[in-house]
Design a protein around this motif. Sequence first.
Motif, PDB file in Angstrom:
ATOM      1  N   TYR A  79       1.051  -1.039  -0.108  1.00  0.00           N
ATOM      2  CA  TYR A  79      -0.091  -0.046   0.192  1.00  0.00           C
ATOM      3  C   TYR A  79       0.818   1.232  -0.001  1.00  0.00           C
ATOM      4  O   TYR A  79       0.767   2.156  -0.538  1.00  0.00           O
ATOM      5  N   ILE A  80       2.046   1.132   0.624  1.00  0.00           N
ATOM      6  CA  ILE A  80       2.975   2.412   0.702  1.00  0.00           C
ATOM      7  C   ILE A  80       3.624   2.559  -0.503  1.00  0.00           C
ATOM      8  O   ILE A  80       3.543   3.710  -1.180  1.00  0.00           O
ATOM      9  N   PHE A  81       4.202   1.363  -0.977  1.00  0.00           N
ATOM     10  CA  PHE A  81       4.686   1.551  -2.452  1.00  0.00           C
ATOM     11  C   PHE A  81       3.916   1.972  -3.541  1.00  0.00           C
ATOM     12  O   PHE A  81       4.350   2.805  -4.271  1.00  0.00           O
ATOM     13  N   LEU A  85       4.754   5.344  -5.607  1.00  0.00           N
ATOM     14  CA  LEU A  85       4.786   5.149  -7.030  1.00  0.00           C
ATOM     15  C   LEU A  85       3.612   5.991  -7.840  1.00  0.00           C
ATOM     16  O   LEU A  85       3.690   6.440  -9.016  1.00  0.00           O
ATOM     17  N   SER A  86       2.320   5.823  -7.216  1.00  0.00           N
ATOM     18  CA  SER A  86       1.346   6.853  -7.835  1.00  0.00           C
ATOM     19  C   SER A  86       1.487   8.077  -8.132  1.00  0.00           C
ATOM     20  O   SER A  86       1.302   8.874  -8.986  1.00  0.00           O
ATOM     21  N   ILE A  94      -1.293  12.812  -2.518  1.00  0.00           N
ATOM     22  CA  ILE A  94      -1.407  12.109  -1.382  1.00  0.00           C
ATOM     23  C   ILE A  94      -2.270  12.907  -0.473  1.00  0.00           C
ATOM     24  O   ILE A  94      -1.551  13.963   0.001  1.00  0.00           O
ATOM     25  N   THR A  95      -3.450  12.502  -0.424  1.00  0.00           N
ATOM     26  CA  THR A  95      -4.160  13.302   0.532  1.00  0.00           C
ATOM     27  C   THR A  95      -3.994  13.087   1.882  1.00  0.00           C
ATOM     28  O   THR A  95      -3.175  12.162   2.214  1.00  0.00           O
ATOM     29  N   LEU A  96      -4.565  13.746   2.740  1.00  0.00           N
ATOM     30  CA  LEU A  96      -4.474  13.563   4.459  1.00  0.00           C
ATOM     31  C   LEU A  96      -4.774  12.505   4.658  1.00  0.00           C
ATOM     32  O   LEU A  96      -4.209  11.628   5.590  1.00  0.00           O
ATOM     33  N   GLN A  97      -5.776  11.753   4.134  1.00  0.00           N
ATOM     34  CA  GLN A  97      -6.586  10.398   4.408  1.00  0.00           C
ATOM     35  C   GLN A  97      -5.227   9.234   4.087  1.00  0.00           C
ATOM     36  O   GLN A  97      -5.204   8.297   4.796  1.00  0.00           O
ATOM     37  N   ILE A 102      -0.979   5.589   5.589  1.00  0.00           N
ATOM     38  CA  ILE A 102       0.208   4.906   5.465  1.00  0.00           C
ATOM     39  C   ILE A 102       1.086   5.197   6.668  1.00  0.00           C
ATOM     40  O   ILE A 102       1.749   4.204   7.078  1.00  0.00           O
ATOM     41  N   ILE A 103       0.700   6.226   7.573  1.00  0.00           N
ATOM     42  CA  ILE A 103       1.446   6.356   8.691  1.00  0.00           C
ATOM     43  C   ILE A 103       1.066   5.185   9.793  1.00  0.00           C
ATOM     44  O   ILE A 103       1.604   4.583  10.348  1.00  0.00           O
TER      45      ILE A 103
END
Length: 115
Positions: A79-81, A85-86, A94-97, A102-103
């Motif tokens: 999911y992080i990758f 990559l996107s 990369i929105t706040l959500q 990711i965090i």
Amino acid sequence: MNSLVLFMGIFVLGVFISSVAQIILKKSAEKEYPNKIREYLNVRVIVGYAIFFAATLCSVYAYKVVPLSYGPILESTGYIFVAVLSWIFIKEKITLQKAMGIIIIIVGIAVYSIE
């Protein structure tokens, strides 16, 4: 080097190349094709699925040493990758959500790895 760490690296490499394949397939889906056959039989799609196959081989090989319980934890790095990559290749924001997700994934991996 501990063999578990090496095989976990192989597993994460498989997850990473699987994420690359997802980006390639997404880029292929954004393009218009003259017919359905060309839509499914083009270089990007074939390469994307070949990479998925290689990722599967990495996972199967890594499971020779990596305990089965570690699989979902290592797989969550995908999911992080994909998000990173996107952002790089597809210019998705990369929105706040997404950042919070990711965090949370990173914290979850860290908590699980504490023994």
